[in-house]
Design a protein around this motif. Structure first.
Motif, PDB file in Angstrom:
ATOM      1  N   GLY A 127       0.793  -1.214   0.000  1.00 25.85           N
ATOM      2  CA  GLY A 127       0.000   0.000   0.000  1.00 25.85           C
ATOM      3  C   GLY A 127       0.830   1.270   0.000  1.00 25.85           C
ATOM      4  N   ARG A 128       2.132   1.155   0.247  1.00 27.65           N
ATOM      5  CA  ARG A 128       3.011   2.330   0.209  1.00 27.65           C
ATOM      6  C   ARG A 128       3.589   2.474  -1.175  1.00 27.65           C
ATOM      7  N   PRO A 129       3.808   3.710  -1.622  1.00 30.63           N
ATOM      8  CA  PRO A 129       4.452   3.897  -2.938  1.00 30.63           C
ATOM      9  C   PRO A 129       5.827   3.235  -2.970  1.00 30.63           C
ATOM     10  N   MET A 130       6.235   2.863  -4.154  1.00 35.12           N
ATOM     11  CA  MET A 130       7.532   2.222  -4.366  1.00 35.12           C
ATOM     12  C   MET A 130       8.466   3.187  -5.082  1.00 35.12           C
ATOM     13  N   ARG A 131       9.738   3.082  -4.793  1.00 33.74           N
ATOM     14  CA  ARG A 131      10.779   3.793  -5.538  1.00 33.74           C
ATOM     15  C   ARG A 131      11.720   2.736  -6.078  1.00 33.74           C
ATOM     16  N   ILE A 132      11.863   2.713  -7.391  1.00 34.80           N
ATOM     17  CA  ILE A 132      12.682   1.723  -8.078  1.00 34.80           C
ATOM     18  C   ILE A 132      13.813   2.449  -8.797  1.00 34.80           C
ATOM     19  N   ALA A 133      15.019   1.934  -8.690  1.00 33.65           N
ATOM     20  CA  ALA A 133      16.166   2.460  -9.431  1.00 33.65           C
ATOM     21  C   ALA A 133      16.613   1.404 -10.430  1.00 33.65           C
ATOM     22  N   LEU A 134      16.892   1.841 -11.654  1.00 33.84           N
ATOM     23  CA  LEU A 134      17.347   0.950 -12.716  1.00 33.84           C
ATOM     24  C   LEU A 134      18.620   1.504 -13.332  1.00 33.84           C
ATOM     25  N   HIS A 135      19.394   0.623 -13.926  1.00 35.17           N
ATOM     26  CA  HIS A 135      20.590   1.029 -14.665  1.00 35.17           C
ATOM     27  C   HIS A 135      20.500   0.422 -16.053  1.00 35.17           C
ATOM     28  N   THR A 136      20.631   1.258 -17.066  1.00 36.05           N
ATOM     29  CA  THR A 136      20.750   0.798 -18.440  1.00 36.05           C
ATOM     30  C   THR A 136      21.970   1.490 -19.048  1.00 36.05           C
ATOM     31  N   ARG A 168       1.457   6.808 -16.596  1.00 35.58           N
ATOM     32  CA  ARG A 168       0.757   7.394 -15.440  1.00 35.58           C
ATOM     33  C   ARG A 168      -0.433   6.533 -15.017  1.00 35.58           C
ATOM     34  N   ARG A 169      -1.201   6.063 -15.977  1.00 35.49           N
ATOM     35  CA  ARG A 169      -2.364   5.211 -15.658  1.00 35.49           C
ATOM     36  C   ARG A 169      -1.934   3.909 -14.984  1.00 35.49           C
ATOM     37  N   ALA A 170      -0.743   3.440 -15.313  1.00 38.22           N
ATOM     38  CA  ALA A 170      -0.230   2.203 -14.715  1.00 38.22           C
ATOM     39  C   ALA A 170       0.316   2.423 -13.307  1.00 38.22           C
ATOM     40  N   GLY A 171       0.288   3.672 -12.831  1.00 43.13           N
ATOM     41  CA  GLY A 171       0.651   3.943 -11.447  1.00 43.13           C
ATOM     42  C   GLY A 171       1.959   4.652 -11.210  1.00 43.13           C
ATOM     43  N   ALA A 172       2.625   5.129 -12.260  1.00 43.71           N
ATOM     44  CA  ALA A 172       3.877   5.877 -12.066  1.00 43.71           C
ATOM     45  C   ALA A 172       3.552   7.334 -11.747  1.00 43.71           C
ATOM     46  N   HIS A 173       4.213   7.853 -10.733  1.00 38.33           N
ATOM     47  CA  HIS A 173       4.036   9.248 -10.347  1.00 38.33           C
ATOM     48  C   HIS A 173       5.161  10.108 -10.902  1.00 38.33           C
ATOM     49  N   GLN A 174       6.346   9.521 -10.993  1.00 38.87           N
ATOM     50  CA  GLN A 174       7.530  10.238 -11.476  1.00 38.87           C
ATOM     51  C   GLN A 174       8.498   9.229 -12.059  1.00 38.87           C
ATOM     52  N   TRP A 175       9.178   9.614 -13.146  1.00 37.41           N
ATOM     53  CA  TRP A 175      10.214   8.765 -13.751  1.00 37.41           C
ATOM     54  C   TRP A 175      11.298   9.723 -14.219  1.00 37.41           C
ATOM     55  N   THR A 176      12.442   9.636 -13.597  1.00 38.77           N
ATOM     56  CA  THR A 176      13.560  10.515 -13.920  1.00 38.77           C
ATOM     57  C   THR A 176      14.719   9.656 -14.401  1.00 38.77           C
ATOM     58  N   ILE A 177      15.403  10.124 -15.448  1.00 37.24           N
ATOM     59  CA  ILE A 177      16.572   9.421 -15.977  1.00 37.24           C
ATOM     60  C   ILE A 177      17.751  10.383 -15.975  1.00 37.24           C
ATOM     61  N   ASP A 182       3.034   0.433  -7.720  1.00 35.77           N
ATOM     62  CA  ASP A 182       3.349  -0.992  -7.704  1.00 35.77           C
ATOM     63  C   ASP A 182       4.129  -1.298  -8.981  1.00 35.77           C
ATOM     64  N   TYR A 183       5.439  -1.472  -8.859  1.00 37.09           N
ATOM     65  CA  TYR A 183       6.286  -1.637 -10.037  1.00 37.09           C
ATOM     66  C   TYR A 183       5.958  -2.879 -10.864  1.00 37.09           C
ATOM     67  N   PRO A 184       5.774  -4.054 -10.256  1.00 32.84           N
ATOM     68  CA  PRO A 184       5.388  -5.206 -11.085  1.00 32.84           C
ATOM     69  C   PRO A 184       4.081  -4.957 -11.848  1.00 32.84           C
ATOM     70  N   ARG A 185       3.125  -4.299 -11.214  1.00 32.48           N
ATOM     71  CA  ARG A 185       1.869  -3.977 -11.908  1.00 32.48           C
ATOM     72  C   ARG A 185       2.125  -3.002 -13.059  1.00 32.48           C
ATOM     73  N   LEU A 186       2.965  -2.002 -12.830  1.00 30.55           N
ATOM     74  CA  LEU A 186       3.295  -1.040 -13.876  1.00 30.55           C
ATOM     75  C   LEU A 186       3.845  -1.771 -15.104  1.00 30.55           C
ATOM     76  N   LEU A 187       4.800  -2.677 -14.869  1.00 30.49           N
ATOM     77  CA  LEU A 187       5.377  -3.426 -15.982  1.00 30.49           C
ATOM     78  C   LEU A 187       4.330  -4.275 -16.693  1.00 30.49           C
ATOM     79  N   TYR A 199      11.434  -5.124 -19.143  1.00 24.10           N
ATOM     80  CA  TYR A 199      10.065  -5.082 -18.621  1.00 24.10           C
ATOM     81  C   TYR A 199       9.530  -6.432 -18.185  1.00 24.10           C
ATOM     82  N   THR A 200      10.373  -7.443 -18.063  1.00 22.03           N
ATOM     83  CA  THR A 200       9.858  -8.749 -17.677  1.00 22.03           C
ATOM     84  C   THR A 200      10.086  -9.079 -16.208  1.00 22.03           C
ATOM     85  N   ASP A 201      10.963  -8.371 -15.529  1.00 18.56           N
ATOM     86  CA  ASP A 201      11.288  -8.724 -14.155  1.00 18.56           C
ATOM     87  C   ASP A 201      10.963  -7.567 -13.221  1.00 18.56           C
TER      88      ASP A 201
END
Length: 114
Positions: A3-12, A38-47, A62-67, A93-95
């Motif tokens: 129920g709490r927002p998630m913060r995910i960090a990725l490296h590409t 945004r509809r999938a639940g992302a509030h912010q995405w910074t690169i 929810d990151y898995p739901r977003l994917l 986008y698979t994991d």
């Protein structure tokens, strides 16, 4: 998800020579894709970019739901194909657990002095 927002960090990582094309692509992200993210639940995405390395921080519900919600959308499939041409290291986008592990975080409260 708790129920709490998630913060995910990725490296590409970009392919050498793809810096300008990558930056130009991100000046014209399709509005339909932005809305879907945004509809999938992302509030912010910074690169951030350092040379060829890209560091993403995503604040979402929810990151898995977003994917999952983005995975089969034609606009996202087209975008991922475009990015695959520019990236040497992709996030496919698979994991939903593929984010970088947290090594340290500034404490919310200042610890009491000894």
């Amino acid at each position: 998800m708790n129920g709490r927002p998630m913060r995910i960090a990725l490296h590409t990582r970009l392919r050498p020579g793809a810096e300008t094309a990558y930056e130009q692509a991100h000046e014209e992200v399709p509005a339909e894709l932005v809305l879907a993210i945004r509809r999938a639940g992302a509030h912010q995405w910074t690169i951030w970019r350092s040379g060829l390395d890209l560091f993403h921080v995503i604040d979402c519900d929810d990151y898995p739901r977003l994917l999952a919600e983005l995975a089969d959308l034609p606009v996202n499939i087209a975008w991922q194909a475009r990015m695959a041409e520019l990236l040497a290291v992709t996030h496919d986008y698979t994991d939903g657990d593929a984010g970088l592990p947290v090594a340290w975080e500034l404490p919310r409260q200042v610890p009491a002095p000894p």
